[in-house]
Design a protein around this motif. Structure first.
Motif, PDB file in Angstrom:
ATOM      1  N   LEU A  98      50.901  48.935 -10.721  1.00 20.85           N
ATOM      2  CA  LEU A  98      50.882  48.733 -12.172  1.00 20.85           C
ATOM      3  C   LEU A  98      51.789  49.751 -12.853  1.00 20.85           C
ATOM      4  O   LEU A  98      52.657  49.391 -13.653  1.00 20.85           O
ATOM      5  CB  LEU A  98      49.447  48.865 -12.693  1.00 20.85           C
ATOM      6  N   ALA A 128      44.633  38.832 -17.789  1.00 18.95           N
ATOM      7  CA  ALA A 128      44.246  39.980 -16.965  1.00 18.95           C
ATOM      8  C   ALA A 128      42.816  39.873 -16.468  1.00 18.95           C
ATOM      9  O   ALA A 128      41.944  39.363 -17.144  1.00 18.95           O
ATOM     10  CB  ALA A 128      44.401  41.261 -17.773  1.00 18.95           C
ATOM     11  N   TYR A 161      42.490  47.537 -16.123  1.00 20.98           N
ATOM     12  CA  TYR A 161      43.633  47.815 -16.984  1.00 20.98           C
ATOM     13  C   TYR A 161      43.261  48.798 -18.096  1.00 20.98           C
ATOM     14  O   TYR A 161      44.067  49.643 -18.476  1.00 20.98           O
ATOM     15  CB  TYR A 161      44.205  46.521 -17.559  1.00 20.98           C
ATOM     16  N   ILE A 165      49.813  42.150 -20.829  1.00 17.28           N
ATOM     17  CA  ILE A 165      49.224  41.810 -19.535  1.00 17.28           C
ATOM     18  C   ILE A 165      48.502  40.484 -19.743  1.00 17.28           C
ATOM     19  O   ILE A 165      47.409  40.449 -20.298  1.00 17.28           O
ATOM     20  CB  ILE A 165      48.257  42.902 -19.045  1.00 17.28           C
TER      21      ILE A 165
END
Length: 81
Positions: free
Chosen positions: A43, A63, A69, A60
């Motif tokens: 990432l 996700a 995240y 993103i």
């Protein structure tokens, strides 16, 4: 792509879905390797590449898991309008 002894451990990319610039993903990590920091490394590698080529932010898309995240890069959910 992260690889060890010819075993693919994970992958990550950006700008490949629907020809959308600034869209991170897809990304995946081998189920047996998911607690070893591989996803986090992939990432951040992609996010750094995006920054280097001039992106001010990244989206993103679709996700999951969201908590990954949020923890890894302080991502926030953009509410649907």
């Amino acid at each position: 792509m992260a690889e060890k002894d010819r075993e693919i451990l994970g992958f990550a990319c950006f700008d490949v879905v629907r020809n959308k610039k600034g869209l991170f993903g897809p990304m995946g990590t081998s189920i047996t390797k998911r607690t070893q920091g591989i996803g986090n490394a992939l990432l951040h590698y992609c996010l750094n590449e995006m920054k280097e080529i001039g992106y001010e932010y990244a989206i993103i898309g679709e996700a999951g898991p969201i908590e990954f995240y949020e923890k890894s890069c302080n991502a926030v959910i953009i509410p649907k309008t």
